[in-house]
Design a protein around this motif. Structure first.
Motif, short mmCIF file in Angstrom:
data_model
loop_
_atom_site.label_atom_id
_atom_site.label_comp_id
_atom_site.label_asym_id
_atom_site.label_seq_id
_atom_site.Cartn_x
_atom_site.Cartn_y
_atom_site.Cartn_z
N TRP A 124 2.30 2.26 15.50
CA TRP A 124 3.20 1.84 14.44
C TRP A 124 2.53 1.82 13.07
O TRP A 124 1.35 1.50 12.93
CB TRP A 124 3.72 0.44 14.72
CG TRP A 124 4.88 0.37 15.65
CD1 TRP A 124 5.65 1.40 16.10
CD2 TRP A 124 5.42 -0.82 16.23
NE1 TRP A 124 6.64 0.93 16.93
CE2 TRP A 124 6.52 -0.43 17.03
CE3 TRP A 124 5.09 -2.16 16.16
CZ2 TRP A 124 7.28 -1.34 17.74
CZ3 TRP A 124 5.85 -3.07 16.87
CH2 TRP A 124 6.94 -2.66 17.65
N SER A 125 3.31 2.11 12.06
CA SER A 125 2.90 1.98 10.66
C SER A 125 2.94 0.51 10.28
O SER A 125 3.55 -0.31 10.98
CB SER A 125 3.86 2.77 9.77
OG SER A 125 5.13 2.15 9.78
N GLN A 185 12.45 1.81 7.33
CA GLN A 185 12.70 0.65 6.49
C GLN A 185 11.87 0.69 5.21
O GLN A 185 10.75 1.23 5.22
CB GLN A 185 12.42 -0.64 7.26
CG GLN A 185 13.29 -0.81 8.50
CD GLN A 185 14.77 -0.79 8.19
OE1 GLN A 185 15.25 -1.60 7.39
NE2 GLN A 185 15.50 0.13 8.81
N ALA A 186 12.38 0.12 4.16
CA ALA A 186 11.70 0.09 2.86
C ALA A 186 10.68 -1.05 2.83
O ALA A 186 11.08 -2.23 2.98
CB ALA A 186 12.71 -0.08 1.73
N PRO A 187 9.41 -0.75 2.65
CA PRO A 187 8.38 -1.80 2.68
C PRO A 187 8.65 -3.01 1.77
O PRO A 187 8.48 -4.14 2.23
CB PRO A 187 7.09 -1.06 2.29
CG PRO A 187 7.33 0.34 2.79
CD PRO A 187 8.81 0.58 2.53
N ARG A 245 0.84 -1.20 0.00
CA ARG A 245 0.00 0.00 0.00
C ARG A 245 0.87 1.26 0.00
O ARG A 245 1.98 1.26 0.54
CB ARG A 245 -0.91 0.02 1.24
CG ARG A 245 -1.90 -1.11 1.30
CD ARG A 245 -2.92 -0.99 2.42
NE ARG A 245 -2.50 -0.21 3.57
CZ ARG A 245 -2.63 -0.60 4.84
NH1 ARG A 245 -3.14 -1.78 5.13
NH2 ARG A 245 -2.25 0.18 5.83
N GLU A 246 0.35 2.31 -0.60
CA GLU A 246 1.09 3.58 -0.64
C GLU A 246 1.36 4.14 0.76
O GLU A 246 2.34 4.84 0.97
CB GLU A 246 0.33 4.61 -1.47
CG GLU A 246 0.40 4.35 -2.95
CD GLU A 246 -0.24 5.47 -3.76
OE1 GLU A 246 -0.21 6.64 -3.30
OE2 GLU A 246 -0.75 5.17 -4.85
N ASP A 247 0.47 3.83 1.71
CA ASP A 247 0.61 4.37 3.06
C ASP A 247 1.32 3.41 4.02
O ASP A 247 1.25 3.57 5.23
CB ASP A 247 -0.75 4.76 3.62
CG ASP A 247 -1.68 3.57 3.84
OD1 ASP A 247 -1.39 2.46 3.34
OD2 ASP A 247 -2.71 3.76 4.53
N ALA A 248 2.04 2.43 3.50
CA ALA A 248 2.68 1.41 4.34
C ALA A 248 3.68 1.99 5.34
O ALA A 248 3.93 1.39 6.38
CB ALA A 248 3.36 0.35 3.48
#
Length: 175
Positions: free
Chosen positions: A65-66, A113-115, A53-56
């Motif tokens: 937390w995201s 961190q990169a999703p 998702r764009e909002d991750a």
């Protein structure tokens, strides 16, 4: 680079109650522990979906937390619990070293961190941990181990406790 967000309040709930009662908050219920590996593997596509998702990387609230932060936690939880499972199967009644999950989140810079990378890392750790639980023999489910605070687990109750953590966090990022 995104600025470091406010600290997430430390977890203070002792979630061991889910072993006997399940979790009303996320709907978790313990089932046959022999299915732990399959249930863990079933979370991987849901994590990949959340992390695509764009909002991750966005927190729903400043101190929650995201999805990527939860995924980093789950990735590391899989590794830590796999190590503890191996210890329980190898040693008689081991005591686990303390793991401060909140400190790990800060030290591991989960927020930045990169999703896509985390999705791959989580999938690899989850698969390895699922395979470890798949390898538990029927005569090993009652082997004991202890948390640093003295909480006693058997491999069976440890599997339930672990699986709840993973499935609960899937609930956290998909609601």
């Amino acid at each position: 680079m995104m600025q470091q967000p406010p600290a997430v309040p430390a977890e203070t709930v002792d979630w061991t109650f889910v072993i006997g009662t399940g979790c009303k908050q996320c709907g978790f219920s313990a089932q046959d522990v022999a299915s732990t590996g399959d249930r863990l593997r079933a979370t991987i596509p849901r994590w990949r979906e959340s992390l695509s998702r764009e909002d991750a990387s966005q927190r729903p609230e400043p101190t929650v937390w995201s999805p990527v932060e939860y995924a980093c936690h789950v990735r590391d939880t899989c590794r830590i619990f796999r190590e503890r499972l191996e210890l329980m199967l190898r040693e008689a009644d081991p005591t686990f070293a303390n793991w401060d999950q909140d400190a790990a989140a800060v030290e591991g810079d989960y927020f930045h961190q990169a999703p896509p990378e985390v999705a791959d890392q989580l999938a690899a750790e989850a698969e390895a941990t699922a395979a470890a639980f798949d390898g538990v023999r029927p005569d090993q489910w009652d082997r004991p181990g202890r948390r640093s605070n003295g909480s006693l687990f058997t491999v069976k109750t440890f599997a339930i406790y672990f699986l709840h953590d993973i499935e609960h966090h899937v609930h956290d990022v998909t609601r």
